[in-house]
Enzyme design. Structure first.
Site, mmCIF file in Angstrom:
data_model
loop_
_atom_site.group_PDB
_atom_site.id
_atom_site.type_symbol
_atom_site.label_atom_id
_atom_site.label_comp_id
_atom_site.label_asym_id
_atom_site.label_seq_id
_atom_site.Cartn_x
_atom_site.Cartn_y
_atom_site.Cartn_z
ATOM 1 C CE LYS A 45 -2.179 1.516 3.522
ATOM 2 N NZ LYS A 45 -2.954 1.857 4.671
ATOM 3 C CG ASP A 64 -7.427 3.648 2.427
ATOM 4 O OD1 ASP A 64 -8.342 3.353 1.611
ATOM 5 O OD2 ASP A 64 -7.383 4.742 3.005
#
Ligand code: SF4
Length: 210
Positions: A120, A138
């Site tokens: 991420k 997310d």
């Protein structure tokens, strides 16, 4: 969800916010990297409060390393998981100096080798610092992709790969920020604000609040 609807959703999000960006404050890829490492399970606001004091004192790997663990901790101790984050940041600075001429590397593979940097975070850096059309999934993006029907998936990787496939090319660079901001301020986890949502007429969520 069909592709025309997806296109309209992103067109709506774009017209409401033509130039979306991160709410983290930074002036260089290195500062963004440190801010993103600090932001894991913490709010952007809390990170900004800390980095507003940290970055004027130390904005390079060498300067952060020179602070040492105790010195760095003083700046970031108001942020959750600060002890682990301090260790990761110092180890990352060391690697940047030793292997990357003190610069933030531009490939996913190299980024993911840095302590504290997962898929991420690498996606955020590639997208926001280097302009690559990656999508960092997310908790907000995962929720919206599933709720709306844009890109349903069982886990974050599945949603990321689906989004990369279905988000129209013209919107791919900014998709990540539009979705995060939409999740943070409108399509909230506990109580989505469907009444004021600009994509309500396109969203396929079965339990809208209006
Ligand atoms: S209509 Fe409701 S559930 Fe759908 S995107 Fe908007 S806020 Fe989220």
């Amino acid at each position: 969800m069909n592709s025309a609807k997806r296109h309209e959703i992103f067109a709506c999000l774009k017209s409401a916010n033509p130039h979306p960006t991160t709410e983290l404050e930074y002036r260089s890829p290195f500062e963004l990297l440190i801010a993103v490492i600090l932001s894991a399970q913490a709010t952007d606001k809390s990170v900004n409060l800390a980095t507003r004091k940290l970055f004027p004192q130390a904005s390079t790997p060498e300067k952060i390393l020179a602070l040492g663990e105790q010195g760095l901790t003083e700046f970031i101790k108001s942020i959750g998981l600060y002890k682990t984050k301090a260790k990761n940041i110092l180890a990352t600075c060391q690697l940047l100096i030793q292997q990357h001429h003190s610069k933030v590397p531009r490939t996913r593979e190299q980024l993911e080798k840095l302590p504290g940097v997962g898929r991420k975070t690498a996606n955020v850096i590639l997208n926001t610092a280097f302009g690559e059309p990656t999508i960092a999934v997310d908790t907000h993006i995962f929720r919206i992709a599933n709720r709306t029907g844009i890109a349903p998936g069982k886990n974050v990787l599945e949603v990321e790969l689906k989004l990369l496939k279905v988000v129209p090319k013209e919107f791919r660079l900014d998709a990540h920020h539009w979705l995060i901001l939409h999740g943070r301020y409108v399509c909230k986890a506990r109580k989505p604000e469907c009444a004021v949502c600009k994509i309500n007429h396109l969203c396929e969520y079965k339990n809208k609040t209006i």
